[in-house]
Write an enzyme that holds these catalytic residues in place. Structure first.
Site, PDB file in Angstrom:
ATOM      1  N   PRO A   2       0.834  -1.204   0.000  1.00  0.00           N
ATOM      2  CA  PRO A   2       0.000   0.000   0.000  1.00  0.00           C
ATOM      3  C   PRO A   2       0.867   1.253   0.000  1.00  0.00           C
ATOM      4  O   PRO A   2       1.844   1.334   0.724  1.00  0.00           O
ATOM      5  CB  PRO A   2      -0.777  -0.112   1.312  1.00  0.00           C
ATOM      6  N   GLU A   3       0.518   2.208  -0.832  1.00  0.00           N
ATOM      7  CA  GLU A   3       1.262   3.463  -0.837  1.00  0.00           C
ATOM      8  C   GLU A   3       0.444   4.499  -0.064  1.00  0.00           C
ATOM      9  O   GLU A   3      -0.636   4.203   0.447  1.00  0.00           O
ATOM     10  CB  GLU A   3       1.540   3.881  -2.280  1.00  0.00           C
ATOM     11  N   LYS A  51       2.911   6.461   5.439  1.00  0.00           N
ATOM     12  CA  LYS A  51       2.303   5.133   5.368  1.00  0.00           C
ATOM     13  C   LYS A  51       1.950   4.597   6.750  1.00  0.00           C
ATOM     14  O   LYS A  51       1.658   3.416   6.901  1.00  0.00           O
ATOM     15  CB  LYS A  51       3.252   4.176   4.644  1.00  0.00           C
ATOM     16  N   ARG A 250      14.642  -2.116  -4.326  1.00  0.00           N
ATOM     17  CA  ARG A 250      13.231  -2.181  -4.707  1.00  0.00           C
ATOM     18  C   ARG A 250      13.147  -2.309  -6.213  1.00  0.00           C
ATOM     19  O   ARG A 250      13.955  -1.746  -6.935  1.00  0.00           O
ATOM     20  CB  ARG A 250      12.513  -0.900  -4.275  1.00  0.00           C
TER      21      ARG A 250
END
Ligand SMILES: [Zn+2]
Length: 262
Positions: A2-3, A51, A250
């Site tokens: 989730p961003e 976040k 990433r």
């Protein structure tokens, strides 16, 4: 993962369901908090910070959770069957007279004094979805390390809070900038931040994660998740690659033709 926009939506939903309500039951299924009982406390508000999710309750306590890879909060009407995953994945349950809020697969669950929230979120850079969004401060933090890759700098929550690999990949594409470009060679850091701010705010309110003008699956992103497929702008093959160094690397996506070389 989730961003910021999805966390923001989760906070908004939890706030709408819980704020002003008294907790009739709480159930912490993490060993350290197993004996905590928030029954009788009133939820003051639920906020997202980057976040991170902060549930503030009366008596000066804050429940801090982080969704990380696949955590989620779901809200069910009283009596409705819970369906966010198997029971063993439940970490927190907060009940009011009318709803059950259930946190699944949450890797971070902790209770802190509200006045000490700064120890958890104080290191974060300006929040793209915060009322206090400060693009100049975010750009200043990013430029403080000119030799870093701009993609790494944008993912660093201490510089700017809320961006994950979807928005990173997409805003770099839209700006024609390779994520591997160094900060000092990236000619428009404010432009990258501005695009991220615009896209994330639009999507947070719409409940989508569309970065193109087309919400159809497979067409809703320019490059994210599209490795090996043709770029929608130039037709060359979109590629994926690792950004950053282990253990923090990433996977990001880019079009070598549309985005200037690293
Ligand atoms: Zn292209």
């Amino acid at each position: 993962m989730p961003e910021g926009d999805m966390v923001w939506r989760t906070a908004r939903q939890l706030h709408a369901s819980l704020a002003g309500q008294e907790l009739t039951r709480s159930d912490f299924r993490v060993p350290r908090l197993a004996t905590v009982d928030l029954r009788g406390r009133v939820v003051d508000e639920v906020r997202a910070r980057g976040k991170h999710l902060l549930v503030r309750v009366s008596g000066g306590l804050t429940l801090h959770t982080h969704l990380r890879m696949d955590g989620s909060w779901r809200v069910f009407e009283r009596g409705e069957r819970w369906r966010g995953g198997p029971a063993f994945q439940i970490r927190v349950v907060l009940c009011t007279a009318s709803v059950d809020a259930v946190g699944y697969r949450l890797p971070v669950v902790e209770l802190v004094r509200t006045e000490a929230e700064g120890e958890i979120v104080g290191h974060l850079g300006p929040d793209l979805l915060g009322d206090d969004w400060d693009p100049d401060e975010a750009a200043r933090r990013i430029r403080a390390e000119p030799g870093r890759e701009v993609g790494v700098a944008l993912l660093d929550q201490r510089n700017v809070a809320g961006i994950g690999t979807i928005y990173l990949s997409e805003v770099c594409f839209l700006a024609g900038t390779s994520p591997w470009t160094t900060v000092e060679d990236a000619d428009d850091v404010p432009g990258l931040l501005g695009r991220a701010h615009e896209l994330m705010n639009r999507n947070a309110r719409a409940g989508t994660q569309v970065t193109t003008q087309d919400s159809r699956p497979g067409r809703n992103h320019w490059v994210y998740g599209r490795a090996g497929r043709p770029c929608g702008r130039c037709g060359n093959t979109v590629r994926s690659g690792e950004l950053g160094r282990a253990p923090h690397e990433r996977v990001v996506y880019w079009c070598p033709a549309c985005q200037s070389p690293a």
